[in-house]
Design an enzyme around this catalytic site. Structure first.
Site, PDB file in Angstrom:
ATOM      1  N   ARG A  38      29.027  63.471  20.931  1.00  0.00           N
ATOM      2  CA  ARG A  38      30.315  64.290  21.252  1.00  0.00           C
ATOM      3  C   ARG A  38      31.270  62.833  21.542  1.00  0.00           C
ATOM      4  NH1 ARG A  38      25.588  67.538  22.871  1.00  0.00           N
ATOM      5  NH2 ARG A  38      26.639  69.363  24.130  1.00  0.00           N
ATOM      6  N   ASP A  60      22.050  61.287  12.397  1.00  0.00           N
ATOM      7  CA  ASP A  60      22.179  62.450  12.676  1.00  0.00           C
ATOM      8  C   ASP A  60      24.479  61.446  13.246  1.00  0.00           C
ATOM      9  OD1 ASP A  60      20.771  64.058  12.458  1.00  0.00           O
ATOM     10  OD2 ASP A  60      21.487  64.603  14.846  1.00  0.00           O
ATOM     11  N   ASN A 103      21.180  66.590   9.291  1.00  0.00           N
ATOM     12  CA  ASN A 103      20.846  67.872   8.974  1.00  0.00           C
ATOM     13  C   ASN A 103      21.299  67.949  10.811  1.00  0.00           C
ATOM     14  OD1 ASN A 103      19.419  70.421   9.709  1.00  0.00           O
ATOM     15  ND2 ASN A 103      17.465  69.203   9.609  1.00  0.00           N
ATOM     16  N   SER A 187      22.291  79.496  19.335  1.00  0.00           N
ATOM     17  CA  SER A 187      22.187  78.159  19.732  1.00  0.00           C
ATOM     18  C   SER A 187      23.897  77.643  20.505  1.00  0.00           C
ATOM     19  CB  SER A 187      22.413  77.537  18.803  1.00  0.00           C
ATOM     20  OG  SER A 187      23.247  75.834  19.036  1.00  0.00           O
ATOM     21  N   SER A 188      23.417  77.092  21.990  1.00  0.00           N
ATOM     22  CA  SER A 188      24.552  76.733  22.965  1.00  0.00           C
ATOM     23  C   SER A 188      25.831  76.320  22.154  1.00  0.00           C
ATOM     24  CB  SER A 188      24.264  75.657  24.641  1.00  0.00           C
ATOM     25  OG  SER A 188      23.332  74.416  23.389  1.00  0.00           O
ATOM     26  N   GLN A 189      25.328  75.190  20.954  1.00  0.00           N
ATOM     27  CA  GLN A 189      26.364  74.424  20.289  1.00  0.00           C
ATOM     28  C   GLN A 189      27.787  74.733  19.824  1.00  0.00           C
ATOM     29  OE1 GLN A 189      23.905  71.813  17.085  1.00  0.00           O
ATOM     30  NE2 GLN A 189      22.473  71.359  18.601  1.00  0.00           N
ATOM     31  N   SER A 217      19.793  76.911  26.198  1.00  0.00           N
ATOM     32  CA  SER A 217      19.963  75.530  26.705  1.00  0.00           C
ATOM     33  C   SER A 217      21.658  75.097  27.198  1.00  0.00           C
ATOM     34  CB  SER A 217      19.944  75.063  24.982  1.00  0.00           C
ATOM     35  OG  SER A 217      18.743  75.947  24.858  1.00  0.00           O
ATOM     36  N   ASP A 337      14.035  70.634  23.793  1.00  0.00           N
ATOM     37  CA  ASP A 337      13.913  69.555  22.189  1.00  0.00           C
ATOM     38  C   ASP A 337      12.338  68.939  22.946  1.00  0.00           C
ATOM     39  OD1 ASP A 337      15.471  69.924  20.387  1.00  0.00           O
ATOM     40  OD2 ASP A 337      17.348  68.384  21.228  1.00  0.00           O
ATOM     41  N   LYS A 364      15.583  75.720  14.447  1.00  0.00           N
ATOM     42  CA  LYS A 364      15.653  73.912  14.837  1.00  0.00           C
ATOM     43  C   LYS A 364      15.534  73.123  13.490  1.00  0.00           C
ATOM     44  CE  LYS A 364      16.539  74.530  19.390  1.00  0.00           C
ATOM     45  NZ  LYS A 364      18.101  73.734  19.900  1.00  0.00           N
ATOM     46  N   GLU A 365      15.326  71.551  13.186  1.00  0.00           N
ATOM     47  CA  GLU A 365      15.120  71.587  11.678  1.00  0.00           C
ATOM     48  C   GLU A 365      13.988  71.958  11.328  1.00  0.00           C
ATOM     49  OE1 GLU A 365      16.100  70.271  14.546  1.00  0.00           O
ATOM     50  OE2 GLU A 365      16.577  68.002  15.034  1.00  0.00           O
ATOM     51  N   ARG A 368      10.354  75.224  14.106  1.00  0.00           N
ATOM     52  CA  ARG A 368       9.081  74.369  15.090  1.00  0.00           C
ATOM     53  C   ARG A 368       8.150  74.648  16.017  1.00  0.00           C
ATOM     54  NH1 ARG A 368      13.944  70.684  18.228  1.00  0.00           N
ATOM     55  NH2 ARG A 368      13.965  69.137  16.305  1.00  0.00           N
ATOM     56  N   HIS A 409      12.361  65.240  12.589  1.00  0.00           N
ATOM     57  CA  HIS A 409      11.716  63.914  14.059  1.00  0.00           C
ATOM     58  C   HIS A 409      10.670  64.368  15.224  1.00  0.00           C
ATOM     59  CE1 HIS A 409      15.296  65.158  16.051  1.00  0.00           C
ATOM     60  NE2 HIS A 409      15.542  66.325  15.756  1.00  0.00           N
ATOM     61  N   ARG A 410      11.029  65.991  15.656  1.00  0.00           N
ATOM     62  CA  ARG A 410      10.151  65.877  16.733  1.00  0.00           C
ATOM     63  C   ARG A 410       8.691  65.757  16.170  1.00  0.00           C
ATOM     64  NH1 ARG A 410      13.640  64.729  20.299  1.00  0.00           N
ATOM     65  NH2 ARG A 410      15.852  65.430  19.640  1.00  0.00           N
ATOM     66  N   LYS A 442      16.309  60.877  12.191  1.00  0.00           N
ATOM     67  CA  LYS A 442      16.493  61.429  12.502  1.00  0.00           C
ATOM     68  C   LYS A 442      17.470  61.056  13.728  1.00  0.00           C
ATOM     69  CE  LYS A 442      17.992  66.987  13.422  1.00  0.00           C
ATOM     70  NZ  LYS A 442      19.264  66.738  14.166  1.00  0.00           N
TER      71      LYS A 442
HETATM   72  O1  LIG Z   1      24.785  70.840  22.418  1.00  0.00           O
HETATM   73  C1  LIG Z   1      23.281  69.798  21.860  1.00  0.00           C
HETATM   74  O2  LIG Z   1      23.216  68.327  21.510  1.00  0.00           O
HETATM   75  C2  LIG Z   1      21.974  69.891  21.273  1.00  0.00           C
HETATM   76  C3  LIG Z   1      22.189  71.389  21.731  1.00  0.00           C
HETATM   77  C4  LIG Z   1      20.388  72.180  21.745  1.00  0.00           C
HETATM   78  O3  LIG Z   1      20.391  73.270  19.978  1.00  0.00           O
HETATM   79  P1  LIG Z   1      21.303  74.305  20.813  1.00  0.00           P
HETATM   80  O4  LIG Z   1      22.131  74.400  22.229  1.00  0.00           O
HETATM   81  O5  LIG Z   1      20.999  75.305  19.740  1.00  0.00           O
HETATM   82  O6  LIG Z   1      19.015  74.462  21.416  1.00  0.00           O
HETATM   83  C5  LIG Z   1      19.699  70.590  21.659  1.00  0.00           C
HETATM   84  O7  LIG Z   1      18.600  71.661  20.409  1.00  0.00           O
HETATM   85  C6  LIG Z   1      20.128  70.262  20.401  1.00  0.00           C
HETATM   86  O8  LIG Z   1      18.924  68.784  20.141  1.00  0.00           O
HETATM   87  C7  LIG Z   1      21.326  68.899  20.788  1.00  0.00           C
HETATM   88  C1  LIG Z   2      17.293  70.678  17.331  1.00  0.00           C
HETATM   89  C2  LIG Z   2      17.730  69.428  17.377  1.00  0.00           C
HETATM   90  O1  LIG Z   2      19.014  68.993  16.706  1.00  0.00           O
HETATM   91  P1  LIG Z   2      20.084  69.432  16.092  1.00  0.00           P
HETATM   92  O2  LIG Z   2      21.354  68.823  16.950  1.00  0.00           O
HETATM   93  O3  LIG Z   2      20.189  69.332  15.146  1.00  0.00           O
HETATM   94  O4  LIG Z   2      20.230  70.793  16.670  1.00  0.00           O
HETATM   95  C3  LIG Z   2      16.657  68.326  18.208  1.00  0.00           C
HETATM   96  O5  LIG Z   2      17.654  67.528  18.071  1.00  0.00           O
HETATM   97  O6  LIG Z   2      15.587  68.519  18.210  1.00  0.00           O
END
Ligand SMILES: O=C(O)C1=C[C@@H](OP(=O)(O)O)[C@@H](O)[C@H](O)C1
Ligand SMILES: C=C(OP(=O)(O)O)C(=O)O
Length: 682
Positions: A38, A60, A103, A187-189, A217, A337, A364-365, A368, A409-410, A442
């Site tokens: 970020r 990453d 990834n 995903s919160s992303q 998340s 995670d 995710k990766e 899981r 990785h996890r 990663k």
């Molecule tokens: O915003 C972030 O930094 C992340 C959000 C999470 O993902 P999700 O929102 O997809 O669960 C987490 O699993 C990921 O490793 C990192």
């Molecule tokens: C879900 C993960 O990674 P990403 O940031 O690629 O979503 C993680 O690191 O467990």
């Protein structure tokens, strides 16, 4: 994909961890992935320069740094973990780029949103791609949020998945009258991505983002809001449904910013402390209770399972409390995670551990939930899974298992924690094979070094391969290749004798005085580092190869008191994960219980020829016949000496490499090694 991995990560196809029986000391965490990526992106978008300290160096973050560089940001390395980023001030400097994002969800999602917004306003064409798994990780909800704003986004592979093509022409506008709507249940992303991208369009008007349905998340969105504030953007939040970026928002660099240690990475050590820190707490540095990362709440779950955790500013101390651990039933949506670590802690619990509300694990990766269920069963655990839950009952009988890590990785870091099985009563304690351990690159390339830096194993449990043989048989090369292939330590015992000889020469000591030489040997200030030998901190690798040193080494190595003086030193090399020891009496005297003993030979003619080639290639003239005569004399001396004469151990396997390449010899020994392993290869 492996070629993109950080070079500090393991390269071998598997890493065998011997049974571990404790943890002690201090571990320093690498920087947080979520904060690092970020901060890098925000620094890249804002005006001015930002010095980023304690940045994570991993796959990453490398893809993010490479992407920013490709977009025209000047990035200057300030030190091993610091960079200075010159921001773009919201203006595209490059109109076209193809970005490879591995990834990294934290690179793909936010960059997709930022570049979609910038391309729409300023014009440009960008292609964002990643590894095969990235192309299976959904991004449709983000695309669906951006298209109604006027962003032109194509998914040339599968609709809703990367790769993405983003394009626009100069002078475009974004439709921001209505709130931007985004789903948050996959995903919160996606929300994070919009929150970081839309300040670029909020100079003159407020931008409202509304989340449709449940947001998962959530603590990750808090990290986003926190860091946005550091960069001058104060988002107004109404619950988890509505977010307003105020009119007049503009990114401002904080000047310098420090990245906390990774709280998700901390979870493996918190678990290790809860399981195996029995005498004193394990100290974890880099993150504390005041962390802005949601995964710090893993501590509460670990406490519920019995861990004793003390916290301070930027540190944690963890010790075993309840034992066995207490099984828990937890909604783990807030720590997606770190919750994987709880699943492995479940192997040490007093009943069934159940984690639920974790559907996001499946995208995710790897999937899981399914991966964890499949792999934990290999240890003998009873595991059940549902669409969004997992339950684990500890093994009643532990199996040695080869664990697939699915480029996750996890999965690799979690699997390592099963190596403490002896503490759960496994009889005998079993080793754990982690397949493709390099996937930790990663987020934590040096994870296994960090773990083995604090974990202890009983010496008897640490596997040893001995390689003995006459001079110039190639045992040094074979051993270092074996050690590299297995990720084991390497003891070149010949170097100890050479180093003793060098010490004798340097001290001007009497080489005939057995007691004096033995005294020097006993205090030998020797260290091996990255294939180099250091004596009192000085690299003496080349000097150890000098003829006079070799000759004296051969002489003093016949002295029983000198051999005895070096025994402890040699035994000390037996450390987890394992040891390859080469010399002349490794299998017979020093490690008589070694799991695999190799006696390496080659005809005198072959050995003389190899030595001849070696010398000639270094520009040293040499005579083949006299080299061969020297070798034969050395063999005779080594075989006839009374102290530890050179001979194969009774249970050694003989390998005549006269007609074998180095690769073929390595392969042969690795095949023998597999024969003595307990892992069922599935
Ligand atoms: O915003 C972030 O930094 C992340 C959000 C999470 O993902 P999700 O929102 O997809 O669960 C987490 O699993 C990921 O490793 C990192
Ligand atoms: C879900 C993960 O990674 P990403 O940031 O690629 O979503 C993680 O690191 O467990």
């Amino acid at each position: 994909m492996e070629s993109h991995r950080a070079e500090t990560a393991p390269r071998q196809p598997f890493l065998d961890l011997p049974p571990l029986n404790g943890v002690a000391g201090t571990v320093r965490l690498p920087g947080s992935k979520s904060i690092s990526n970020r901060v890098l992106l925000l620094a890249g978008l804002c005006a001015g320069t930002t010095a980023v300290h304690d940045l994570l160096d991993s796959d990453d973050t490398r893809v993010m740094l490479d992407a920013l560089a490709a977009l025209g940001c000047d990035i200057e390395r300030l030190g091993p973990s610091s960079v200075r980023v010159q921001g773009l001030d919201g203006r595209l400097r490059v109109q076209e780029a193809r970005l490879f994002l591995g990834n990294a969800g934290t690179a793909m999602r936010p960059l997709a949103a930022a570049l979609a917004v910038l391309a729409t306003l300023q014009g440009g064409r960008f292609e964002l791609a990643g590894v095969a798994r990235m192309h299976e990780r959904p991004i449709g909800d983000l695309v669906d949020a951006l298209r109604p704003l006027g962003c032109n986004i194509a998914c040339p592979g599968n609709e809703g998945y990367p790769p993405l093509r983003l394009s626009g022409s100069a002078g475009g506008a974004l439709a921001l009258d209505a709130p931007v709507r985004v789903r948050g249940d996959v995903s919160s992303q996606f929300l994070t991505a919009l929150l970081m991208a839309l300040p670029l369009a909020a100079a003159e008007r407020a931008v409202v983002i509304e989340v449709e349905g449940e947001l998962i998340s959530r603590p990750y969105v808090e990290i986003t809001l926190n860091l946005l504030a550091r960069f001058g953007i104060d988002v107004r939040r109404e619950g988890w449904q509505r977010f307003t970026i105020p009119a007049g928002s503009a990114y401002r660099s904080p000047g310098a910013i420090h990245v906390e240690g990774d709280a998700s990475s901390a979870s493996y050590f918190i678990a290790a402390g809860a399981i195996a820190a029995t005498a004193a707490p394990l100290r974890i540095e880099g993150v504390g209770a005041d962390s802005i990362q949601g995964d710090i709440h893993f501590i509460e779950a670990a406490r519920a399972m019995g861990a004793e955790v003390l916290t301070g500013p930027n540190w944690l101390e963890v010790q075993r409390g309840a034992w066995p651990l207490r099984a828990i039933d937890l909604d783990a949506n807030h720590i997606p995670d770190a919750a994987m670590t709880l699943a492995v802690m479940g192997l040490y619990a007093d009943g069934r551990t159940r984690l639920h509300n974790i559907a996001s694990w499946r995208v995710k990766e790897t999937d899981r939930i399914s991966a964890m269920a499949t792999e934990l069963r290999k240890f003998g655990a009873m595991v059940d899974e549902g669409e969004d839950w997992l339950s684990i009952e500890p093994p009643s009988h532990w199996h040695a298992a080869a664990i697939h890590t699915y480029d996750d990785h996890r999965m690799a870091m979690c699997a390592s924690l099963a190596a403490f099985n002896g503490l759960a009563g496994a009889t005998p304690p079993v080793p754990v094979r982690v397949l493709d351990p390099g996937c930790v690159a990663k987020t934590f390339p040096t994870y296994f070094d960090a773990l083995l830096g604090v974990a202890t194993a009983s010496q008897q449990q640490v596997p040893v391969i001995t390689v003995d043989g006459p001079t110039a048989s190639g045992k040094g090369t074979l051993s270092s290749e074996l050690a590299a292939a297995l990720g084991y330590h390497h003891l070149d015992s010949g170097a100890l004798y050479r180093a003793t000889a060098l010490a004798v020469l340097e001290a001007g000591a009497d080489a005939g005085n057995e007691a004096a030489v033995a005294a020097l040997a006993a205090r030998l200030p020797i260290r091996f580092e990255l294939q180099r030998v250091l004596l009192e901190g000085i690299d003496v690798s080349d000097r150890l190869r000098e003829e006079r040193v070799g000759l004296l080494a051969s002489q003093i190595s016949a002295l029983p008191a000198v051999r005895a003086a070096l025994v402890e030193l040699q035994l000390g090399f037996r450390r987890a994960p394992g040891l390859v020891a080469d010399g002349r009496d490794m299998g017979t005297v020093i490690f008589p219980g070694a799991a695999l003993k190799v006696f390496l030979t080659a005809s005198a003619a072959q050995r003389a020829e190899r030595r001849h080639k070696q010398l000639i290639s270094k520009g040293i003239s040499a005579n083949l016949d006299s080299l061969r005569a020297d070798l034969e004399a050395r063999d005779a001396r080594d075989m006839q000496r009374s102290a530890a004469p050179l001979r194969p151990a009774q249970d050694a396997r003989l390998l005549d490499n006269s007609a074998l390449s180095i690769e073929a010899s390595v392969e042969q020994v690795l095949a023998w090694w597999e024969d003595v392993q307990p892992f069922a290869t599935r």
